[in-house]
Design a protein around this motif. Structure first.
Motif, mmCIF file in Angstrom:
data_model
loop_
_atom_site.group_PDB
_atom_site.id
_atom_site.type_symbol
_atom_site.label_atom_id
_atom_site.label_comp_id
_atom_site.label_asym_id
_atom_site.label_seq_id
_atom_site.Cartn_x
_atom_site.Cartn_y
_atom_site.Cartn_z
ATOM 1 N N ARG A 254 47.479 39.146 44.988
ATOM 2 C CA ARG A 254 48.415 39.097 46.229
ATOM 3 C C ARG A 254 48.065 38.696 47.364
ATOM 4 N N VAL A 255 49.232 37.532 47.611
ATOM 5 C CA VAL A 255 49.288 37.094 49.129
ATOM 6 C C VAL A 255 50.686 37.654 49.828
ATOM 7 N N SER A 256 49.995 38.476 51.172
ATOM 8 C CA SER A 256 51.163 38.773 52.058
ATOM 9 C C SER A 256 50.816 37.641 53.071
ATOM 10 N N VAL A 257 52.502 37.968 53.907
ATOM 11 C CA VAL A 257 52.423 37.318 55.449
ATOM 12 C C VAL A 257 53.670 37.714 55.881
ATOM 13 N N THR A 258 53.474 38.367 56.911
ATOM 14 C CA THR A 258 54.204 38.587 58.240
ATOM 15 C C THR A 258 54.769 37.745 58.977
ATOM 16 N N ALA A 259 55.302 36.863 59.705
ATOM 17 C CA ALA A 259 55.674 35.710 60.812
ATOM 18 C C ALA A 259 56.303 36.434 61.598
ATOM 19 N N GLY A 272 47.513 43.367 54.593
ATOM 20 C CA GLY A 272 48.623 43.282 52.350
ATOM 21 C C GLY A 272 48.058 42.516 51.667
ATOM 22 N N THR A 273 47.272 41.429 51.954
ATOM 23 C CA THR A 273 47.135 40.344 51.119
ATOM 24 C C THR A 273 45.755 41.097 50.033
ATOM 25 N N ASP A 274 45.113 40.714 49.403
ATOM 26 C CA ASP A 274 44.384 41.792 48.352
ATOM 27 C C ASP A 274 42.778 41.391 48.570
ATOM 28 N N PRO A 275 42.243 42.487 48.645
ATOM 29 C CA PRO A 275 40.616 41.594 49.001
ATOM 30 C C PRO A 275 40.707 40.522 48.455
ATOM 31 N N GLN A 276 38.843 39.492 49.049
ATOM 32 C CA GLN A 276 38.456 38.960 47.858
ATOM 33 C C GLN A 276 37.919 38.879 46.884
ATOM 34 N N VAL A 277 37.749 38.162 45.434
ATOM 35 C CA VAL A 277 38.561 38.452 44.178
ATOM 36 C C VAL A 277 36.621 38.194 43.873
ATOM 37 N N PRO A 278 36.068 38.345 42.401
ATOM 38 C CA PRO A 278 34.827 37.961 41.814
ATOM 39 C C PRO A 278 35.181 36.144 40.503
ATOM 40 N N ALA A 279 35.800 35.623 42.388
ATOM 41 C CA ALA A 279 36.204 34.625 41.231
ATOM 42 C C ALA A 279 35.891 33.872 42.001
ATOM 43 N N ALA A 280 36.614 31.902 42.485
ATOM 44 C CA ALA A 280 36.664 30.999 42.874
ATOM 45 C C ALA A 280 38.162 31.121 43.743
ATOM 46 N N PHE A 281 39.256 31.928 44.090
ATOM 47 C CA PHE A 281 40.370 31.743 44.409
ATOM 48 C C PHE A 281 40.032 31.927 46.065
ATOM 49 N N VAL A 604 51.747 49.244 46.879
ATOM 50 C CA VAL A 604 51.730 48.512 46.723
ATOM 51 C C VAL A 604 50.579 48.086 48.099
ATOM 52 N N ASP A 605 51.609 48.211 49.805
ATOM 53 C CA ASP A 605 50.283 47.962 50.601
ATOM 54 C C ASP A 605 50.207 49.068 50.435
ATOM 55 N N ARG A 606 50.150 50.276 50.324
ATOM 56 C CA ARG A 606 49.474 51.379 50.285
ATOM 57 C C ARG A 606 47.827 51.108 49.189
ATOM 58 N N LEU A 607 48.696 50.916 48.591
ATOM 59 C CA LEU A 607 47.064 50.788 47.629
ATOM 60 C C LEU A 607 46.000 49.484 48.398
ATOM 61 N N VAL A 608 46.243 48.533 48.297
ATOM 62 C CA VAL A 608 45.090 47.372 49.370
ATOM 63 C C VAL A 608 45.459 47.970 50.793
ATOM 64 N N ALA A 609 46.152 48.896 50.884
ATOM 65 C CA ALA A 609 44.937 49.170 53.041
ATOM 66 C C ALA A 609 43.911 50.350 52.086
ATOM 67 N N ALA A 610 44.244 50.823 51.049
ATOM 68 C CA ALA A 610 43.374 52.039 50.921
ATOM 69 C C ALA A 610 42.006 51.510 50.245
ATOM 70 N N LEU A 611 41.929 49.871 49.511
ATOM 71 C CA LEU A 611 41.070 49.383 49.178
ATOM 72 C C LEU A 611 40.224 49.541 50.372
ATOM 73 N N PHE A 612 41.291 48.690 51.719
ATOM 74 C CA PHE A 612 40.010 47.998 52.276
ATOM 75 C C PHE A 612 39.328 49.194 53.112
ATOM 76 N N ARG A 613 39.759 50.646 53.225
ATOM 77 C CA ARG A 613 38.634 51.726 54.026
ATOM 78 C C ARG A 613 37.728 51.914 52.980
ATOM 79 N N HIS A 614 37.861 50.832 51.848
ATOM 80 C CA HIS A 614 35.982 51.388 51.379
ATOM 81 C C HIS A 614 35.339 50.036 51.609
ATOM 82 N N PRO A 615 34.234 50.039 51.351
ATOM 83 C CA PRO A 615 33.120 49.058 51.763
ATOM 84 C C PRO A 615 33.259 47.957 50.861
ATOM 85 N N ALA A 616 33.449 46.715 51.370
ATOM 86 C CA ALA A 616 33.740 45.453 50.880
ATOM 87 C C ALA A 616 32.923 45.351 49.379
ATOM 88 N N ALA A 617 31.774 45.636 49.529
ATOM 89 C CA ALA A 617 31.098 45.522 48.084
ATOM 90 C C ALA A 617 32.085 46.355 46.585
#
Length: 667
Positions: A254-259, A272-281, A604-617
């Motif tokens: 997911r890519v989210s932008v507020t302008a 609101g954008t997803d955490p970095q992925v274990p891939a090359a994107f 999904v906003d809540r899910l992404v926010a919850a993920l970012f409250r955990h360590p990046a790894a």
């Protein structure tokens, strides 16, 4: 400003011509197909602050005008002197100047009488820089170390003397040493051209005047950019878009932008954008106003003010919030080789958000993919790695105009390679290279058609790579009732008993005689298709852009006389019989509608926010686990096959449960 307008205009033109001539020097002396034909390169003049003050308008990659060379310069060991040239390709140590390892950057400080007066910059996309796969880049790489030789900013040339040690390292860590070194020499020639031309400008106008012009040119562009953005009015607009998946799973990214526009200034918030992925994107923006997350804004500014100069002033009114550890601000050692796929989706999200502010200016979604089709083969002189074509799709339609067929310069303005040159350079036979009929989204203004590339492999031991495959699931969206474009497809040996439809690939072995077909996505349409002029539909049919069947199905246009004329009465009856056509908002297609029936934006906003409250790894693992549990019980081909209402309701309940678990509210 320090200088009078006439002098500033003269110097702006001279410095712009300097950058153009640097690019011409590079292209004419380059070695590799991807530089001399595709034109994946650029040159520019940077000021003493590292920002570009002169950037070419008509040649080279246009989107990097907002980059800055200063971090790379400061990272190179030792003081700079005339004749030095810095080389780097590492995004993390160059301050985001390099955006993946195959983009080799050269920087030369320019001096006048011992005084620094600017920097020359050149980059090329090289065919290979080592790493796990031929051409170095693959979507399944999960660390930058797999993507090739990392070159921190070091001196390739010291006081005019090339470092043979550095050249030896470069040659030993690539499958294409001769092409790479040839292109590096072409870049050095371009830098020498810039040095000589700048010296001539200084000889005529003086160093103080040229240095003052550097500041004034950037300041004037920044002022004009603010004035252009101010025409959009103040307001806050949000848009979300998706990469098809993260390649290690079927879960979209997911890519989210507020302008937020305020008085000609623009703040882009990617929360609101997803955490970095274990891939090359991933994109290594370092949280800055980086090229790969602002390209659509720069294009908008240049659309609103076509006379504006290309320099660092374009990013002057822009601020960015990009959460650290997200796909748009990845931290090392995240793989970034296919960052252009994420950048395409950022581009679309920005277009969607800014389109809410300027619906008559911004187009529907373009094709949303850039796929360098690479073939690697073993030859008598070693491995031959070539990009056959940089495949794109069409441009999105806009209010008052159809999209461009087969060209999408959303993040790239690369040229296509001539078929004759391709067949000379690599062992393939091009069977078809043309537009894909019925792929552009229907609308009052039709979306641009995608492309078809079909080729036969000649010889054994060849391998196919096609990084950047996207829009195979989520379609390029239409606007104001316009329909989405048709998804992309990759097929091996189509129409035979050995036919295989492929998804994203890593390295695909090919046999002698295998036929590969890539069909790129079409772009989104704009406006109600039933308001399209029937004569325009007939023209599309005659030109092969639209079939007679699609003319009736999508536009309500009935053809007569073997498809050579419009049956006016039948068309009127056909259009009158249709009801329930699309409304004024974006039309995303059935796959995204099905996805968001289970994964609505607020949850999904809540899910992404919850993920970012955990360590990046831990975020990627937690994200994959949460989505896997939510998707249990849904159709195997979801979202292509939509969920039943009861299935969707149960899945949303599981999603809420996963959010609460991530927040520690349930065991």
């Amino acid at each position: 400003m320090t200088l009078d307008p006439v002098t500033l205009e003269i110097l702006g033109s001279k410095l712009g011509a300097l950058a153009e001539e640097m690019c011409l020097t590079l292209q004419r002396t380059s070695r590799s197909l991807y530089v001399k034909e595709t034109a994946d390169f650029c040159c520019a003049l940077a000021g003493v602050d590292g920002g570009f003050v002169a950037y070419p308008r008509g040649i080279g990659v246009s989107g990097f005008v907002g980059l800055n060379v200063l971090t790379a310069v400061e990272a190179a060991a030792g003081p700079l002197e005339p004749g030095d040239v810095i080389i780097t390709n590492d995004p993390y140590t160059s301050g985001g100047l390099a955006t993946h390892l195959t983009d080799i950057q050269l920087i030369e400080p320019y001096f006048h009488e011992g005084r620094l007066v600017g920097y020359g910059w050149a980059f090329i996309h090289c065919s290979d820089i080592g790493g796990r796969v031929p051409s170095s880049l693959s979507p399944v790489n999960d660390e930058i170390f797999q993507e090739g030789l990392r070159i921190p900013p070091v001196k390739l040339v010291r006081a005019g003397e090339p470092s043979r040690d550095v050249e030896a390292f470069l040659a030993a860590n690539t499958r294409t040493p001769e092409a790479n070194l040839g292109d590096i020499r072409a870049m050095r020639a371009a830098l020498a051209t810039g040095r000589d031309r700048l010296a001539a400008v200084i000889a005529q106008h003086g160093a103080d005047t040229v240095l003052a012009a550097q500041k004034d040119l950037v300041a004037y562009t920044a002022e004009k950019a603010r004035a252009a953005l101010a025409r959009l009015g103040d307001g806050t607009h949000r848009f979300v878009d998706y990469l098809d998946d993260d390649v290690v799973s079927d879960v979209p990214v997911r890519v989210s932008v507020t302008a937020t526009l305020t008085g000609g200034r623009l703040h882009l918030d990617f929360t609101g954008t997803d955490p970095q992925v274990p891939a090359a994107f991933n994109i290594a923006s370092l949280g800055r106003v980086h090229a790969w997350i602002t390209t659509r804004v720069l294009a908008l500014i240049c659309t609103l003010d076509p006379e504006i100069a290309l320099n660092a002033g374009l990013i002057g009114p822009i601020e960015v919030t990009a959460p650290e550890g997200s796909v748009v601000n990845a931290v090392r050692p995240a793989a970034v080789g296919v960052r252009h796929a994420a950048a395409s989706r950022v581009n679309d999200a920005l277009g969607g958000a800014l389109g809410l502010a300027a619906p008559s200016v911004l187009p529907a979604a373009g094709s949303g993919l850039v796929v360098p089709v690479v073939v690697a083969e073993h030859g008598p002189d070693g491995e031959n790695v070539q990009v056959l074509e940089p495949m794109v799709g069409g441009t999105g339609a806009r209010d008052g105009a159809d999209g461009v067929d087969g060209r999408d310069s959303g993040i790239s303005n690369l040229s296509n390679n001539p078929v004759e040159t391709v067949e000379t350079e690599i062992g393939v036979e091009i069977l078809r290279y043309g537009l894909r009929r019925d792929s552009g989204g229907a609308g009052r203004w039709r979306g641009g058609c995608g492309l078809e590339l079909t080729f036969r492999v000649r010889g054994t031991g060849s391998r196919l790579l096609a990084r950047g495959l996207e829009r195979m699931r989520f379609r390029p969206w239409g606007v104001a009732g316009g329909r989405p474009g048709v998804p992309a497809r990759l097929v091996l040996n189509a129409g035979t008993e050995r036919e295989r439809t492929l998804g994203k690939i890593d390295v695909l072995p090919l046999d002698d005689g295998d036929v590969v077909t890539l069909l790129t996505s079409g772009a989104g349409g704009y406006g109600d298709p039933f308001l399209r002029d029937p004569a325009a539909v007939l023209t599309d049919v005659r030109r092969g852009m639209v079939s007679a069947q699609a003319a009736r199905r999508d536009y309500g246009v009935v053809l007569a006389d073997g498809g050579s004329a419009v049956d006016e009465d039948a068309t009127s009856r056909e259009r009158a019989s249709r009801t329930g056509r699309a409304g004024p908002g974006a039309e995303f297609g059935p796959e995204r509608t099905a996805w968001e029936s289970v994964f609505p934006a607020d949850l999904v906003d809540r899910l992404v926010a919850a993920l970012f409250r955990h360590p990046a790894a831990q975020r990627s693992r937690l994200r994959s686990r949460a989505y896997a549990r939510v998707l249990e019980g849904l159709p195997a081909d979801f979202p292509r096959e939509p969920a039943e209402p009861a299935q969707a309701e149960a899945a949303r309940a599981r999603l809420l449960d996963q959010i609460e678990r991530l927040d520690g509210r349930t065991p």
